[in-house]
Design an enzyme around this catalytic site. Structure first.
Site, PDB file in Angstrom:
ATOM      1  N   CYS A 174      51.200  35.132  38.552  1.00 17.66           N
ATOM      2  CA  CYS A 174      52.679  35.059  39.203  1.00 17.66           C
ATOM      3  C   CYS A 174      52.065  33.646  40.174  1.00 17.66           C
ATOM      4  CB  CYS A 174      52.794  35.397  40.146  1.00 17.66           C
ATOM      5  SG  CYS A 174      53.855  35.342  41.647  1.00 17.66           S
TER       6      CYS A 174
ATOM      7  N   CYS B  70      48.179  36.479  41.360  1.00 17.69           N
ATOM      8  CA  CYS B  70      49.679  35.742  42.195  1.00 17.69           C
ATOM      9  C   CYS B  70      49.062  34.224  42.680  1.00 17.69           C
ATOM     10  CB  CYS B  70      50.253  36.364  43.243  1.00 17.69           C
ATOM     11  SG  CYS B  70      50.455  37.699  42.309  1.00 17.69           S
TER      12      CYS B  70
END
Ligand code: SAM
Ligand code: DTB
Ligand code: SF4
Length: 338
Positions: A143, A112
């Site tokens: 992400c 992420c």
């Protein structure tokens, strides 16, 4: 597909998108039920949809730190507060990929990448796209959390192969203006719709411990559960108080209330991954264990989140051993999502 929702027909209003729409009253009734009843129900829902002993592991990296134009009262990276954080430019793609490789070798399956932006600038998109395709090529899920996105930017990220976009609603619509004034709750929902329309999976949740009421927490979860499709991933953060920020002295959330909120998230969004997100450093192992029992099945791993501390590999390995938990395999997660 219908998700397992309220227990009786009288409990819900059918939504246009074919899944249940929860009412605030029904959600409050569940949240306020006796703790054992609440946990029993949440855990039963959890077992019906997931392996209760498997936890999804994500790793965060701040690809652009500090100097943010937004005034989020909780954040170390807002330029509106004297938090002492040094701002830096967008990281080079190769450096991001080197960090991602380390995270993968450490067991993380989702990477992420977060940027302290109100929204990405066009000039940054080329590097962002290269980061997404580079991390994907390492065999990890991707992400990003970059602030508000237009439909065109969402399409571009979808084409690059972005799996998830994180964009939190943070709290209830009622309380939102107490925490952030430089954008609105409706702005957040608009980006979530743009991301969803582009075919990217949605990661959206919020923060507890900012001075909100229990009804605000419940309302936040009802908003998420009633989106045209619930988010695939729901991060529940406990506020990490940042010295110098507006919320530096906020009263900590009661751990039992925190567990109740996780349980409600599990019941309202049975098929979503509920992430026990920021704030684990200040949480006892017992509280975390209760959260996992209540339906949390995802964490951030590693020593740091974006700018703040996280328990780190040794502590989490010991916790997993004590609780008999294991990392969720990528293939199993993909099968569960289908
Ligand atoms: N700038 C982007 C945005 O706001 O969407 C992405 C990065 S932002 C840091 C991501 C999320 O981290 C926020 O929406 C908030 O929910 C969470 N967060 C930030 N600071 C936090 C803190 N001190 N404690 C807990 N959660 C925090
Ligand atoms: C989310 O809900 N929590 C993460 C992630 N999404 C981007 C961020 C937590 C940030 C904690 C504070 C910090 O590290 O600065
Ligand atoms: Fe900026 Fe995101 Fe922090 Fe808000 S939460 S100040 S938008 S980095």
């Amino acid at each position: 597909m219908l998700h397992a929702g309220p227990s009786t027909e009288a409990d819900f209003i059918p939504g246009d998108a074919g899944h249940c729409r929860w009412t605030q009253a029904e959600a409050e009734k569940i949240y306020n039920s006796p703790f054992n009843d609440l946990l029993y129900r949440a855990h039963t829902v959890h077992r019906a949809h997931f392996d209760p002993n498997a936890i999804q592991m994500s790793r965060l990296l701040s690809i652009k730190t500090g100097g943010c134009a937004e005034d989020c009262g909780y954040c170390s990276q807002s330029a509106h507060y004297p938090t002492g954080l040094k701002a830096s430019k967008l990281m080079e793609v190769e450096r991001v990929l080197a960090e991602a490789r380390k995270a993968r070798d450490g067991g993380a399956t989702r990477y992420c990448m977060g940027a302290a932006w109100r929204s990405p600038k066009e000039r940054d998109m080329e590097a962002i796209v290269a980061m997404v395709s580079g991390v994907r090529a390492l065999g990890m899920e991707t992400c990003m959390t970059l602030g508000m996105l237009t439909p065109a930017q969402s399409e571009k990220l979808a084409e690059a192969g972005l799996d998830y976009y994180n964009h939190n609603i943070d709290t209830s619509e009622r309380f939102y203006g107490e925490i952030i004034t430089t954008r609105s709750f409706a702005d957040r929902l608009e980006t979530l719709a743009n991301v969803r329309d582009a075919g990217i999976k949605v990661c959206a949740g919020g923060i507890l411990g900012m001075g909100e009421t229990a009804d605000d927490r419940i309302s936040m979860l009802v908003t998420l559960a009633n989106l045209p499709a619930p988010p695939e991933s729901v991060p529940i953060n406990m506020l990490i108080p940042i010295p110098g920020s507006k919320l530096a002295d906020a009263t900590p959330v009661d751990p039992i209330d925190f567990v109740r909120t996780v349980a409600l998230a599990r019941i309202l969004m049975p098929q979503s991954h509920v992430r026990l997100s920021a704030g684990r450093t200040d949480m006892s192992d017992e509280t975390q264990a209760l959260c996992f029992f209540a339906g949390a099945n995802s964490i951030f791993v590693g020593e740091t989140l974006l700018t703040a501390d996280n328990p780190g590999e040794d502590h989490d390995a010991a916790l997993f051993r004590r609780l008999g938990l294991r990392p969720m395999a990528l293939a199993a997660r993909q099968a569960a999502a289908e």
